[in-house]
Write a protein that holds these residues in place. Structure first.
Motif, mmCIF file in Angstrom:
data_model
loop_
_atom_site.group_PDB
_atom_site.id
_atom_site.type_symbol
_atom_site.label_atom_id
_atom_site.label_comp_id
_atom_site.label_asym_id
_atom_site.label_seq_id
_atom_site.Cartn_x
_atom_site.Cartn_y
_atom_site.Cartn_z
ATOM 1 N N SER A 3 0.827 -1.202 0.000
ATOM 2 C CA SER A 3 0.000 0.000 0.000
ATOM 3 C C SER A 3 0.866 1.259 0.000
ATOM 4 O O SER A 3 0.524 2.264 -0.623
ATOM 5 N N GLN A 4 1.997 1.195 0.679
ATOM 6 C CA GLN A 4 2.878 2.366 0.708
ATOM 7 C C GLN A 4 3.487 2.615 -0.668
ATOM 8 O O GLN A 4 3.529 3.749 -1.151
ATOM 9 N N THR A 63 0.819 3.940 -2.916
ATOM 10 C CA THR A 63 0.512 5.325 -2.573
ATOM 11 C C THR A 63 1.490 6.282 -3.248
ATOM 12 O O THR A 63 1.092 7.259 -3.885
ATOM 13 N N ASP A 111 -3.736 1.691 3.654
ATOM 14 C CA ASP A 111 -2.486 1.749 4.404
ATOM 15 C C ASP A 111 -2.731 1.487 5.890
ATOM 16 O O ASP A 111 -1.972 0.785 6.547
#
Lengths: 461, 336, 234
Positions: B167-168, B171, B237
Motif C-alpha cells: 500500500s505504501q 501510494t 495503508d
C-alpha cells in the motif's frame, strides 16, 4: 416592527417543545424526560455562548468543544479532594518544571530584546528553546511518572482543591475565558475561515491535553464520583421527610393496597421519586443560571455596547474608520462567549458526576451547538435557547424514533432479512444525517432561523 | 556505533511511513486548496468526502471480490477506484448544485459557505455510518509487502529490518502519477489555465469570458477524484475507520495553508512538511541513539519529543509557526 | 450616430443616482477621454457603458445595436474589451498565459494576435515566460492592455490606465494607445492626468456631478480657459 411576530413565534415554538417533552414523559418516562430537559438547558447555555460570538460579532469559533472541556476540567479540579501523596511524590518537582518553563520564556524574551535581528538571534533563541525543553522534561517526566504511580487504580493524579462543586461553574467560566483571551490575542486578526481552522485546532489540542496528561486529569481513566450540589438519591431514600412526602403525594394510589404490598410499593415509589427529585434539583439550578445568562445577554445586546458590536459585525471597515477598536471589541466578545461555554461545560460535568475526556467529540460539542445557533436564529438570544432545546430533543429522540420507524417500515421484510438487520443496526446513526439536513434546509430556506434577529430601527420608521 | 542499523531504523519507522502519509495528505490537501482557490472557502466536509470516497471504494472492492475478480499481487481496491471516483464525483456535483451554487449566486460570505460545508459534513458522516457503519473495515488483498522486514534482515544480515508495504509503494507511485497529471492539466490545457486564472483573479476571469460554473465544476470533479484516491489509499495503508477521517481535517488544512493556500505546489510541499513533522516529532529515538552511541551509554528514556497522542497538535503548531514567519505560506499563497 | 454611444444615462449604486443624463460616444479609430473631478461619475459612466452598472434610464448602443440589457460578459462577445483600473492582470500566470486567457472566448488561431501584441509591446515578448506579477507597474499595464486586445475588440475601454505609473511610462503608454487607435479601434479612457490625456484625445468629455459639463475635441478643451482653470491647474 417584527418584535411581536417574534414573540408569538417564540411562544408557539416553546409550547411545541413543551408538548414534545410531555410526550417523552408519557411515552418513555418522566426520568428520561428530565434527563433530556437538563441537557436541553445546558445546550441552550452553550448555544448562548456561541451566539454571543457569532450572532453579536460574527466571530467564527469552531472550538466550542475545547472550552466546554476546560469547564469540565475546572469542575473536577475545584471539587475533587487533593491527593496528598501525589503532591508529596511529585508535586513540587512538577512546579519546578513549570518554573523552568517560565524562566525559559523569560530568557527567550530577553534574548529577543538584546540581540539584533539576524541569524545570531535565531540561533540563540532556538538554542534557548531546545535547552529549555530538555530542562523542562528533566523535571517534568520523573514528576509526572511519580504522580501517576501513586495508587493508579483510583488516583494517579494530583487531585483538586476540595471545594464545593458549585464554585467550579464560575471557575470553568474563568478558565475558558483565560484560554480564550490567549487564543484571541493570537487568532482574532485572522479572517473568518482561518479563525475557524485555528479554533478547531486549539480545541483538538485541549482535548489531547486532557486525554493525555494523566497527572492532571487521569486522562482516559476518567475521574468519577465528583461531588454534587444536590442530594444523593440514596440519602433521600433514607430520609423520613422525603418518604413522608412521597407517601402523602401518592396517598390515593397507596391506600388501595394492603399493608404488605403497600410498603413494597412505597419503596419503589421512593426510589423513582428520589431520582426525579435529584433531576429536578439540577433543573432548578440550571434554570437559574440560564435565566441569569439570558437576561444579561438580552440586556447587553440592547445596550449601546451591543449596538456597537452589531455595527462592527455588519461593517467592520466602517466601524474601524469611525475609530472603534475592532480587534479589542472582538477579543471582549470572544472571551465572554467562551466563558459562557466554559460555564456550561462545568455544569455538564457536574451533572454527569464524572470527567470523561474520551467523550468530547467535535460533532457533539462543537458542530451540534452550531446547528442550535443557526436553527434557533443567529443574533437572537431567545433563538439560541430555543435552538438548544429543539436540536437536543431531536438529537436524542431521533434514535428511538429512527429505530421505531425502520422497525415498522421493514417489518414486511421478515425478521432475519439482512437489509432489515443492517438498517436496524445503523438506525441510531440517522440523527447525524437528520442534523445535517435540518441545518442545510434552514440555511437555504430560512437563513435567519426560527427566531430572526430583531432589528430595531432607530429612526422610527 | 552501528550507523547502518540506525539508518535502516530511520527508514523503516520515519522515512517510509512519512512519505506514504505525506502523499496521502498531499492528495487530500490538493482538493482543499482547489476548492479554496475557486470557491473561496475552507471545506470542512473534506475529511468526510475522503471517507465517503474510501467507503465507495470498499463497497466496489467487495463486489469485485465476490465476482472473483483479482489483480494479485495488486490489491483489488485499485480496480474499484474507477467506479468509486465516478460515484463520488456524482455526489459532489449534486452537492454543489443543491447547496453551494445557491450561496455562490448570492455571493455569500466565506463563513456561510463553511457553515454549509458543516451541514454537508453531517450529512456525509450520517450516510457513511448508515451505509457501512462506524467499525473498522479491512479491504486490502493481494500481496501485503513489497519487502518484508524479515527478508530484508536475511538479505542484508543487519539486525534491523526494513519493511515496505504494498500500500505504501502504491501510494507513492499513484501520487507521483496524479501530481504529474494534475500539473500538466493546470499548466498546459485551456481548461486548466482557466481554472488558475479564475483562482487568481475572479473578476478579470469573468471579463475574459471564462465561465465560472465550468471552472467550479472542474474543481469539484478533480477534488472528488483526489479525495477518493487519497481516502482509499489512507484506508488501505492504515485500515478504514470512518471517524479517523474527520481527524485528518486539521493536518489537511495545515498542509494546504502551510504550503500557501490556493497553490497546488504548496499543498504538496505542505503535505510532506506536516507528515514528516508529525512522524519525526512523535517518534521515540531511544533505539536509534542506542545504535549510534558507544556501548554502555544507552539513553534511559524513550527520547520522544511529544507523545503520539499529540500528533494532531504538531500539525497545528507547524501551521501557527509558518503563518507567523510567512503569513502567506511557504509558496506565497493568496493574501486575504 | 457613433459606433459606441451611451445616451441620457441615469443610474447609480442603489439609493441616489450618480449619473444624471450623461452622454458618452466614440467612433472607430478615435480616442475619447472622460475627465472630471473626483466623484464626478467618470468611472461610473464607464461601468455603465460596459454593463457593470444597471441603468435606470437611457441606453447604450454598439454599432447601432442596443446593448443596454447585456451583461459585461456578453458585451465582451460583442467586441468590447475593458481594462480595469486595478487587479487587471493574472499575477500568478506568465505574460503569455495572460494573453491566452484574454483570448479565452476565441476558438481560432490566436498566435497572430499574440504576435501583434508583442509587436506593440516589445518588452512583453522578452518577458513572455515570466509571471506577470513580477513585472514593473508600467509593464503590468502593458500586459493588461495586451490581454484586453486579445479578443480583437472593436472598442477598448481603459479605466485610469496611468494611475500610479511614472510620467515617462505614462507617455509611452499613451504612445502605444495611439498605435492601437491606428488599427481602427474605438478607444475610451477615463483619466486623472487630464493634460496628457487630452493631448491624444480626439474628443473629451468633462463630467461634473454625473452630467456633461464640456464636450469638445481634445485641443479645444486644452485651450478652453474654464477647463484650464478648473481641471488643468491654470
Amino acid at each position: 416592527m417584527n418584535l411581536s411576530a417574534n414573540a408569538r413565534r417564540a411562544t408557539l415554538a416553546f409550547m411545541l417543545i413543551a408538548i414534545m417533552l410531555v410526550a417523552v414523559g408519557v411515552i418513555q418516562s418522566w426520568a428520561v424526560m428530565l434527563t433530556i430537559f437538563n441537557l436541553c438547558l445546558i445546550s441552550s447555555i452553550m448555544a448562548l455562548g456561541v451566539n454571543i460570538q457569532w450572532g453579536y460579532a460574527g466571530l467564527f469559533n469552531v472550538g466550542t468543544m475545547g472550552f466546554a472541556a476546560l469547564g469540565g476540567v475546572a469542575a473536577m479540579l475545584v471539587s475533587q479532594e487533593p491527593v496528598i501523596a501525589a503532591w508529596h511524590a511529585g508535586g513540587w518537582k512538577l512546579l519546578l518544571s513549570f518554573v523552568s518553563l517560565v524562566l525559559v520564556i523569560f530568557l527567550v524574551a530577553i534574548l529577543y530584546g538584546k540581540i539584533k535581528k539576524g541569524p545570531l538571534r535565531q540561533l540563540a533563541i532556538t538554542g534557548a528553546l531546545v535547552l529549555g525543553y530538555f530542562l523542562f522534561r528533566a523535571f517534568f517526566d520523573p514528576a509526572s511518572d511519580a504522580i501517576e504511580a501513586i495508587d493508579p487504580a483510583v488516583a494517579g493524579y494530583l487531585g483538586g482543591m476540595g471545594l464545593p462543586i458549585l464554585l467550579s461553574w464560575i471557575a470553568g467560566g474563568v478558565l475558558a475565558a483565560g484560554a480564550a483571551w490567549i487564543i484571541g490575542r493570537i487568532a482574532l486578526g485572522l479572517r473568518s475561515d482561518y479563525l475557524a481552522i485555528a479554533t478547531l485546532g486549539i480545541s483538538e489540542i485541549i482535548i489531547a491535553f486532557i486525554k493525555n496528561e494523566d497527572w492532571l486529569t487521569r486522562g482516559v481513566k476518567n475521574v468519577t464520583g465528583l461531588k454534587r450540589p444536590v442530594p444523593y438519591e440514596i440519602d433521600l431514600q433514607k430520609a423520613d421527610w422525603f418518604i413522608n412526602l412521597v407517601e402523602s403525594l401518592n396517598h390515593g394510589t397507596l391506600s388501595q393496597f394492603g399493608a404488605d404490598d403497600r410498603s413494597a410499593m412505597l419503596r419503589q415509589m421512593v426510589i423513582e421519586a428520589s431520582s426525579i427529585f435529584v433531576k429536578l434539583c439540577y433543573a432548578g439550578l440550571f434554570i437559574a443560571v440560564l435565566a441569569a445568562i439570558l437576561t444579561l445577554s438580552v440586556k447587553a445586546l440592547d445596550s449601546p455596547w451591543g449596538r456597537m458590536m452589531r455595527a462592527i459585525r455588519d461593517n467592520e471597515v466602517a466601524a474601524d474608520a469611525m475609530g472603534k477598536n475592532v480587534t479589542r471589541r472582538h477579543l471582549q466578545v470572544f472571551v465572554l462567549g467562551s466563558a459562557v461555554v466554559g460555564l456550561a461545560g462545568a455544569m455538564l460535568t457536574t451533572l454527569d458526576g464524572q470527567l470523561t475526556p474520551g467523550t468530547y467529540q467535535p460533532l457533539r460539542f462543537t458542530f451540534l451547538i452550531w446547528v442550535m445557533v443557526i436553527v434557533g436564529g443567529s443574533g437572537n438570544n431567545l433563538g439560541a435557547v430555543l435552538g438548544g432545546f429543539l436540536i437536543w430533543l431531536v438529537w436524542i429522540e431521533a434514535e428511538p424514533v429512527g429505530v421505531w420507524l425502520i422497525d415498522n417500515l421493514t417489518a414486511g421484510l421478515g425478521e432475519t432479512s439482512p437489509v432489515r438487520l443492517h438498517l436496524m443496526e445503523t438506525a441510531q446513526h440517522m440523527r447525524v444525517l437528520v442534523m445535517g439536513l435540518v441545518l442545510l434546509t434552514v440555511m437555504r430556506f430560512h437563513p435567519e432561523g426560527i427566531l430572526p434577529e430583531v432589528v430595531k430601527r432607530e429612526e422610527g420608521d | 556505533m552501528d550507523i547502518l542499523n540506525a539508518l535502516v531504523l530511520l527508514f523503516n519507522y520515519i522515512i517510509v511511513p512519512s512519505v506514504a502519509y505525506g502523499s496521502q495528505l498531499a492528495l487530500g490537501a490538493l482538493g482543499v486548496t482547489l476548492v479554496y482557490g475557486t470557491l473561496r472557502f475552507a471545506n470542512f466536509a473534506h475529511g468526510e468526502l475522503m471517507a465517503f470516497g474510501a467507503m465507495i471504494t470498499i463497497l466496489c472492492t467487495w463486489w469485485l471480490q465476490s465476482l472473483g475478480v483479482s489483480i494479485a499481487p495488486l490489491p483489488t481496491a485499485l480496480l474499484a477506484l474507477g467506479p468509486a471516483i465516478a460515484v463520488t464525483v456524482a455526489i459532489v456535483l449534486i452537492t454543489d448544485r443543491t447547496i453551494y451554487r445557491f450561496y455562490r449566486e448570492k455571493r455569500s460570505a466565506p463563513a456561510i459557505y463553511i457553515i454549509a460545508s458543516i451541514g454537508v459534513m453531517f450529512v456525509m458522516n450520517g450516510l457513511i455510518r448508515f451505509i457501512i457503519g462506524p467499525s473498522d473495515r479491512a479491504f486490502g488483498d493481494g500481496q501485503r509487502y513489497i519487502i518484508k522486514a524479515q527478508d530484508f534482515r536475511d538479505m542484508t544480515g543487519l539486525s534491523e529490518g526494513l519493511g515496505i508495504k504494498t500500500s505504501q509503494g502504491i501510494t507513492v507511485l499513484v501520487t507521483l502519477f496524479l501530481v504529474a497529471a494534475l500539473f500538466w492539466f493546470l499548466q498546459k490545457t485551456r481548461t486548466g489555465k482557466s481554472m488558475r486564472a479564475y483562482a487568481d483573479n475572479r473578476d478579470l476571469a469573468l471579463l475574459s469570458g471564462i465561465n465560472p460554473e465550468r471552472v467550479v465544476m472542474y474543481s469539484w470533479i478533480i477534488t472528488a477524484a483526489l479525495a477518493t484516491i487519497a481516502g482509499a489509499l489512507y484506508g488501505l495503508d492504515k485500515s478504514f475507520k470512518p471517524f479517523t477521517y474527520f481527524q485528518l481535517l486539521l493536518p489537511l488544512f495545515a498542509a494546504a495553508i502551510v504550503g500557501g493556500i490556493g497553490k497546488p505546489v504548496g499543498a504538496i510541499v505542505g503535505g510532506f512538511v506536516i507528515a514528516f513533522s508529525e512522524v519525526t516529532i512523535t517518534y521515540p529515538y531511544k533505539k536509534f541513539l542506542t545504535y549510534l552511541m558507544p556501548e554502555g551509554m544507552q539513553p534511559s528514556g524513550l527520547l520522544q519529543l511529544l507523545s503520539t497522542d499529540y500528533k494532531f497538535a504538531v500539525s497545528f503548531i507547524i501551521l501557527v509557526i509558518v503563518l507567523m514567519v510567512t503569513p502567506t505560506g511557504i509558496m506565497k499563497g493568496k493574501t486575504v | 450616430m457613433s459606433y459606441l454611444s451611451g445616451t441620457n444615462m441615469r443610474g447609480g449604486y442603489g439609493g441616489a443616482d450618480v449619473l444624471h443624463g450623461c452622454e458618452i460616444s466614440v467612433d472607430k479609430g478615435e480616442v475619447a477621454v472622460i475627465l472630471g473631478p473626483n466623484g464626478a461619475g467618470k468611472s461610473t459612466a464607464m461601468k455603465a457603458i460596459f454593463g457593470m452598472l444597471e441603468l435606470r434610464e437611457g441606453n447604450v448602443t454598439l454599432g447601432g445595436k442596443d446593448i443596454t440589457k447585456l451583461s459585461p460578459q456578453r458585451r465582451v462577445r460583442e467586441g468590447m474589451a475593458m481594462v480595469p483600473q486595478t487587479n487587471n492582470i493574472f499575477t500568478t500566470m506568465t505574460v503569455e498565459e495572460n494573453l491566452e486567457m484574454g483570448a479565452f472566448l476565441r476558438r481560432d488561431d490566436i498566435r497572430e494576435t499574440i504576435a501583434r501584441v508583442y509587436n506593440l509591446f516589445p518588452i512583453l515578448a522578452e518577458k513572455r515566460h515570466q509571471d506577470a506579477g513580477e513585472l514593473s507597474g508600467g509593464q503590468r499595464q502593458q500586459v493588461a492592455v495586451g490581454r484586453a486586445l486579445m479578443t480583437q475588440p472593436d472598442v477598448l475601454m481603459l479605466d485610469e490606465p496611468t494611475a500610479g505609473v511614472s510620467p515617462i511610462v505614462m507617455n509611452e503608454l499613451f504612445d502605444r494607445i495611439l498605435e492601437v487607435k491606428k488599427t481602427g479601434i474605438a478607444i475610451l479612457i477615463v483619466e486623472q492626468n487630464a493634460r496628457q490625456a487630452l493631448d491624444i484625445a480626439d474628443i473629451g468629455y468633462v463630467l461634473v456631478n454625473g452630467e456633461n459639463k464640456f464636450t469638445d475635441n481634445g485641443q479645444a478643451l486644452l485651450q478652453n480657459p474654464e477647463v484650464r482653470h478648473s481641471f488643468l491647474g491654470g
